[in-house]
Write an enzyme that holds these catalytic residues in place. Sequence first.
Site, PDB file in Angstrom:
ATOM      1  N   GLU A   1     -16.298  -5.839   6.817  1.00 12.70           N
ATOM      2  CA  GLU A   1     -15.124  -6.680   6.561  1.00 12.70           C
ATOM      3  C   GLU A   1     -15.520  -8.122   6.905  1.00 12.70           C
ATOM      4  O   GLU A   1     -16.241  -8.345   7.875  1.00 12.70           O
ATOM      5  CB  GLU A   1     -13.950  -6.200   7.415  1.00 12.70           C
ATOM      6  CG  GLU A   1     -12.651  -6.930   7.139  1.00 12.70           C
ATOM      7  CD  GLU A   1     -11.450  -6.296   7.871  1.00 12.70           C
ATOM      8  OE1 GLU A   1     -11.233  -5.074   7.719  1.00 12.70           O
ATOM      9  OE2 GLU A   1     -10.756  -7.027   8.595  1.00 12.70           O
TER      10      GLU A   1
ATOM     11  N   TYR B   1       0.857  -1.197   0.000  1.00 14.15           N
ATOM     12  CA  TYR B   1       0.000   0.000   0.000  1.00 14.15           C
ATOM     13  C   TYR B   1       0.892   1.245   0.000  1.00 14.15           C
ATOM     14  O   TYR B   1       1.913   1.284   0.689  1.00 14.15           O
ATOM     15  CB  TYR B   1      -0.858   0.057   1.273  1.00 14.15           C
ATOM     16  CG  TYR B   1      -2.108  -0.815   1.299  1.00 14.15           C
ATOM     17  CD1 TYR B   1      -2.585  -1.496   0.195  1.00 14.15           C
ATOM     18  CD2 TYR B   1      -2.836  -0.923   2.491  1.00 14.15           C
ATOM     19  CE1 TYR B   1      -3.732  -2.278   0.275  1.00 14.15           C
ATOM     20  CE2 TYR B   1      -3.979  -1.700   2.582  1.00 14.15           C
ATOM     21  CZ  TYR B   1      -4.432  -2.383   1.464  1.00 14.15           C
ATOM     22  OH  TYR B   1      -5.558  -3.147   1.547  1.00 14.15           O
TER      23      TYR B   1
HETATM   24  C1  3EB Z   1      -7.494  -4.120   4.069  1.00 14.00           C
HETATM   25  O1  3EB Z   1      -7.699  -4.922   3.165  1.00 14.00           O
HETATM   26  C2  3EB Z   1      -8.512  -4.075   5.149  1.00 14.00           C
HETATM   27  O2  3EB Z   1      -3.771  -4.984   9.295  1.00 14.00           O
HETATM   28  O3  3EB Z   1      -3.874  -7.105   9.789  1.00 14.00           O
HETATM   29  C3  3EB Z   1      -7.719  -6.542   6.703  1.00 14.00           C
HETATM   30  C4  3EB Z   1      -7.066  -7.666   7.225  1.00 14.00           C
HETATM   31  C5  3EB Z   1      -7.264  -5.284   7.019  1.00 14.00           C
HETATM   32  C6  3EB Z   1      -5.959  -7.511   8.054  1.00 14.00           C
HETATM   33  C7  3EB Z   1      -4.298  -6.103   9.212  1.00 14.00           C
HETATM   34  C8  3EB Z   1      -6.156  -5.138   7.855  1.00 14.00           C
HETATM   35  C9  3EB Z   1      -5.495  -6.248   8.360  1.00 14.00           C
HETATM   36  O4  3EB Z   1      -6.525  -3.353   4.081  1.00 14.00           O
HETATM   37  C10 3EB Z   1      -7.950  -4.064   6.500  1.00 14.00           C
END
Ligand code: 3EB
Length: 344
Positions: A338, A213
């Site tokens: 989620e 990201y």
């Molecule tokens: C995302 O896709 C949503 O920081 O461990 C989903 C699964 C998300 C795990 C983590 C964060 C985490 O970015 C957020």
Amino acid sequence: MTVIHPGAPALAAPALDCLFVKPGDEEKVRTAGRHVLGRVTYGHSGRPPGLHDGAPLVRIAMADPNAERVTEVWTSDRPVRSGREGDLVHAEDGEHLFCAVRIDGREVYRDAVNAVYEQVFALMWRLGYTELLRMWNLVGDITGPNAEGMENYRDFCMGRARAFESWSGRIDGMPAATGIGSLRPGIDLYFLACRTGRARHLENPRQTPAHQYPSRYGPRPPSFARATLLEPVSAQRPTLYVSGTASIIGDDTVHRDDVEGQCDVTLSNIEALIAPENLHRHGLAGGFRLADLDCVKVYVRDAADLPAVRARCAEAFRPGADIAYFNVDVCRPDLLVEIEGVCR
Ligand code: 3EB
């Protein structure tokens, strides 16, 4: 005529299993003949993890007083040995390790998160369970600010990223994870690792890997994979652990303020992640459909959205699947839902 294939116990329970126990359920009946590796109660109050009936018990504040409590029970077909070490509680069955720890509320989290991850990795290595499979991170006030004004989730990600970085020579890649809000200050964490099975970490063709990201989402990216496939050494079938999945395409949140749109994108994201095509892309055989998902946890930011999300999920998942719903914050202010689960 019934044909019995010797050596092919078609109905044998998997070595590691997960089930949800709700108040009034007889846990003893549901876990009959199996050994408890760990219990996680998603309830009204939080407590540091402890040992209860010979197994780790994690209690996380995730349900408001009117909501139903649910206990996620991890079971094994082998006897379990449990223990504690410092703040960690753990249990092992010779193949799987369950371990849990809590970080109390504090002004800035990153150093404590880094220290706890390092302790967990060190325990895994000392006990010989070097394949990290799955991690859960339940973060109080996840989108709120810490004492420096940084979002708690971003602060958390900094400490976790540093631990993965310093263990990168020993821990190969990052596993499936959940990072989600909880209802009281502090961070509850629990982990699964294994000894001889192989963990294969999967990305989603529709999403940017979280560890890539861009920095607008925080100084250090989240350290997790979209899913982890556990390939057991023995004849058992593989298990796919699906990370918390949200309405993100590439790295963008899509369908802001539209919970049904977000729910549909989330389900499509999971479908693409677990599909045979995606496993094939990673050099793996097999694949799954939404109807194969079990131990489903659905996190919904706004209580008013719960009925719509429940309706969508009831259509998508197998009627007999264990599903639990939680009204908690998600790690971006614009994410409304989620979903995570396990495919077998
Ligand atoms: C995302 O896709 C949503 O920081 O461990 C989903 C699964 C998300 C795990 C983590 C964060 C985490 O970015 C957020």
